[in-house]
Design a protein around this motif. Structure first.
Motif, PDB file in Angstrom:
ATOM      1  N   LEU A 155      29.511  30.319  39.158  1.00  0.00           N
ATOM      2  CA  LEU A 155      29.600  29.463  40.337  1.00  0.00           C
ATOM      3  C   LEU A 155      29.081  28.066  40.017  1.00  0.00           C
ATOM      4  N   LEU A 156      29.899  27.040  40.298  1.00  0.00           N
ATOM      5  CA  LEU A 156      29.495  25.665  39.990  1.00  0.00           C
ATOM      6  C   LEU A 156      28.475  25.149  40.989  1.00  0.00           C
ATOM      7  N   ARG A 163      38.408  35.494  43.976  1.00  0.00           N
ATOM      8  CA  ARG A 163      37.753  36.801  44.132  1.00  0.00           C
ATOM      9  C   ARG A 163      36.342  36.781  43.559  1.00  0.00           C
ATOM     10  N   ARG A 164      36.126  35.988  42.514  1.00  0.00           N
ATOM     11  CA  ARG A 164      34.766  35.830  42.002  1.00  0.00           C
ATOM     12  C   ARG A 164      33.880  35.098  43.013  1.00  0.00           C
ATOM     13  N   LEU A 165      34.447  34.113  43.680  1.00  0.00           N
ATOM     14  CA  LEU A 165      33.697  33.419  44.730  1.00  0.00           C
ATOM     15  C   LEU A 165      33.341  34.364  45.866  1.00  0.00           C
ATOM     16  N   LEU A 166      34.264  35.235  46.226  1.00  0.00           N
ATOM     17  CA  LEU A 166      33.965  36.237  47.252  1.00  0.00           C
ATOM     18  C   LEU A 166      32.775  37.090  46.839  1.00  0.00           C
ATOM     19  N   MET A 167      32.733  37.478  45.579  1.00  0.00           N
ATOM     20  CA  MET A 167      31.613  38.280  45.078  1.00  0.00           C
ATOM     21  C   MET A 167      30.301  37.513  45.188  1.00  0.00           C
ATOM     22  N   GLU A 168      30.352  36.225  44.878  1.00  0.00           N
ATOM     23  CA  GLU A 168      29.144  35.395  44.984  1.00  0.00           C
ATOM     24  C   GLU A 168      28.636  35.338  46.420  1.00  0.00           C
ATOM     25  N   ALA A 169      29.561  35.472  47.374  1.00  0.00           N
ATOM     26  CA  ALA A 169      29.198  35.402  48.794  1.00  0.00           C
ATOM     27  C   ALA A 169      28.892  36.781  49.379  1.00  0.00           C
ATOM     28  N   LEU A 215      30.215  26.054  51.659  1.00  0.00           N
ATOM     29  CA  LEU A 215      31.252  25.834  50.658  1.00  0.00           C
ATOM     30  C   LEU A 215      30.789  26.389  49.321  1.00  0.00           C
ATOM     31  N   LEU A 216      31.646  27.154  48.645  1.00  0.00           N
ATOM     32  CA  LEU A 216      31.378  27.653  47.309  1.00  0.00           C
ATOM     33  C   LEU A 216      32.467  27.148  46.369  1.00  0.00           C
ATOM     34  N   VAL A 217      32.061  26.639  45.208  1.00  0.00           N
ATOM     35  CA  VAL A 217      32.985  26.008  44.260  1.00  0.00           C
ATOM     36  C   VAL A 217      32.912  26.712  42.910  1.00  0.00           C
ATOM     37  N   TRP A 218      34.067  27.017  42.363  1.00  0.00           N
ATOM     38  CA  TRP A 218      34.156  27.635  41.041  1.00  0.00           C
ATOM     39  C   TRP A 218      34.962  26.728  40.126  1.00  0.00           C
ATOM     40  N   LYS A 219      34.384  26.390  38.964  1.00  0.00           N
ATOM     41  CA  LYS A 219      35.121  25.644  37.948  1.00  0.00           C
ATOM     42  C   LYS A 219      35.644  26.644  36.928  1.00  0.00           C
ATOM     43  N   ILE A 220      36.961  26.685  36.783  1.00  0.00           N
ATOM     44  CA  ILE A 220      37.588  27.721  35.965  1.00  0.00           C
ATOM     45  C   ILE A 220      37.579  27.310  34.491  1.00  0.00           C
ATOM     46  N   THR A 221      36.748  27.985  33.717  1.00  0.00           N
ATOM     47  CA  THR A 221      36.726  27.776  32.264  1.00  0.00           C
ATOM     48  C   THR A 221      37.063  29.070  31.528  1.00  0.00           C
ATOM     49  N   GLU A 222      37.154  30.173  32.285  1.00  0.00           N
ATOM     50  CA  GLU A 222      37.390  31.477  31.670  1.00  0.00           C
ATOM     51  C   GLU A 222      38.872  31.682  31.360  1.00  0.00           C
ATOM     52  N   SER A 223      39.132  32.616  30.482  1.00  0.00           N
ATOM     53  CA  SER A 223      40.504  33.051  30.243  1.00  0.00           C
ATOM     54  C   SER A 223      40.930  33.990  31.369  1.00  0.00           C
ATOM     55  N   PHE A 224      42.228  34.231  31.447  1.00  0.00           N
ATOM     56  CA  PHE A 224      42.724  35.190  32.431  1.00  0.00           C
ATOM     57  C   PHE A 224      42.075  36.552  32.228  1.00  0.00           C
ATOM     58  N   ASP A 225      41.993  37.009  30.988  1.00  0.00           N
ATOM     59  CA  ASP A 225      41.426  38.338  30.709  1.00  0.00           C
ATOM     60  C   ASP A 225      39.970  38.432  31.141  1.00  0.00           C
ATOM     61  N   GLU A 226      39.200  37.368  30.903  1.00  0.00           N
ATOM     62  CA  GLU A 226      37.784  37.376  31.308  1.00  0.00           C
ATOM     63  C   GLU A 226      37.660  37.512  32.825  1.00  0.00           C
ATOM     64  N   SER A 246      43.085  24.303  43.040  1.00  0.00           N
ATOM     65  CA  SER A 246      43.833  23.206  42.435  1.00  0.00           C
ATOM     66  C   SER A 246      43.429  23.075  40.980  1.00  0.00           C
ATOM     67  N   ASN A 247      44.372  23.327  40.096  1.00  0.00           N
ATOM     68  CA  ASN A 247      44.143  23.182  38.659  1.00  0.00           C
ATOM     69  C   ASN A 247      42.915  23.971  38.195  1.00  0.00           C
ATOM     70  N   ASP A 248      41.826  23.278  37.865  1.00  0.00           N
ATOM     71  CA  ASP A 248      40.668  23.938  37.260  1.00  0.00           C
ATOM     72  C   ASP A 248      39.572  24.305  38.259  1.00  0.00           C
ATOM     73  N   PHE A 249      39.827  24.153  39.542  1.00  0.00           N
ATOM     74  CA  PHE A 249      38.807  24.458  40.540  1.00  0.00           C
ATOM     75  C   PHE A 249      39.364  25.370  41.627  1.00  0.00           C
ATOM     76  N   SER A 250      38.483  26.223  42.148  1.00  0.00           N
ATOM     77  CA  SER A 250      38.781  27.021  43.331  1.00  0.00           C
ATOM     78  C   SER A 250      37.617  26.888  44.296  1.00  0.00           C
ATOM     79  N   ILE A 251      37.926  26.974  45.596  1.00  0.00           N
ATOM     80  CA  ILE A 251      36.875  26.924  46.605  1.00  0.00           C
ATOM     81  C   ILE A 251      37.129  27.981  47.671  1.00  0.00           C
ATOM     82  N   ILE A 252      36.049  28.416  48.298  1.00  0.00           N
ATOM     83  CA  ILE A 252      36.155  29.109  49.573  1.00  0.00           C
ATOM     84  C   ILE A 252      35.150  28.463  50.521  1.00  0.00           C
TER      85      ILE A 252
END
Length: 211
Positions: free
Chosen positions: A3-4, A57-63, A15-26, A91-97
């Motif tokens: 979580l960023l 879905r990772r952001l949901l887990m954080e919440a 607001l929760l922000v995730w910066k996507i640096t992981e691979s799809f598999d991760e 959008s691109n490298d970021f997700s929010i909820i």
């Protein structure tokens, strides 16, 4: 990347922000998905969309939630089983909820020249007068995000960004404004908050009052 950031927008909205640096598999290995979500991921052609979906879905887990707590209505609007309001954007490298006790709509947009070129199609371009090129782009992107956010909040077919959603003029430094939706012979007002996250604009709309 974990979580960023988490930002409290007001006493009942987060607001929760995730910066996507992981691979799809991760990302895929880190979440549990219900069958309908798994099928949705499998039909996505873009890896960016897949990673955006999984990072939400990772952001949901954080919440404190999981994919099993999230569902969509017939119009595609997300809901949580505990009736807390949620809005999602990627959008691109970021997700929010955004999670709230009141109805909200949120949007995340990357700053790109195309938005400014399309500005006459969705906003009052007089609101861009006397701005330097960088601020013109930022303000046009904020306005696009405003209209997306109101559209998501209301979730009604037929709303036109240009013809039905009208933002008050505002200064970028204020990071807030008011907007009015005139649709179906009614007028509704919304409070808007916005901010910048790296090369992105975040916007959230809150219902305020009906006339």
């Amino acid at each position: 990347m974990p979580l960023l950031k988490t930002i409290k927008l007001n006493s009942h909205t987060q607001l929760l922000v995730w910066k996507i640096t992981e691979s799809f598999d991760e990302l895929f290995r880190s979440v549990a998905l219900k069958d309908i979500s798994l099928s949705r991921v499998e039909t996505m052609k873009s890896e960016d969309h897949k990673k955006g979906f999984l990072s939400v879905r990772r952001l949901l887990m954080e919440a404190g939630y999981t994919d099993f707590d999230l569902f969509y209505d017939e119009f595609g609007k997300p809901h949580l089983k505990d009736n807390r309001h949620i809005s999602i954007s990627h959008s691109n490298d970021f997700s929010i909820i955004v999670l709230s006790e009141v109805n909200i709509g949120a949007d995340l947009e990357i700053l790109k020249d195309k938005t400014l070129k399309l500005a006459p199609r969705f906003m009052d371009v007089s609101h861009l007068k006397n701005l330097n090129p960088r601020d013109e782009l930022a303000k046009a992107t904020v306005v696009w995000g405003i209209k997306e956010s109101v559209f998501k909040l209301k979730n009604l077919v037929g709303i036109s960004f240009k013809d039905h959603i009208f933002e008050d003029d505002f200064n970028l430094a204020d990071k807030k404004c008011r907007v009015e939706l005139r649709f179906n012979n009614t007028s509704e007002c919304f409070d808007i908050v916005f901010d910048f996250i790296e090369n992105y604009v975040f916007v959230c709309a809150f219902e305020t009052s009906k006339k």
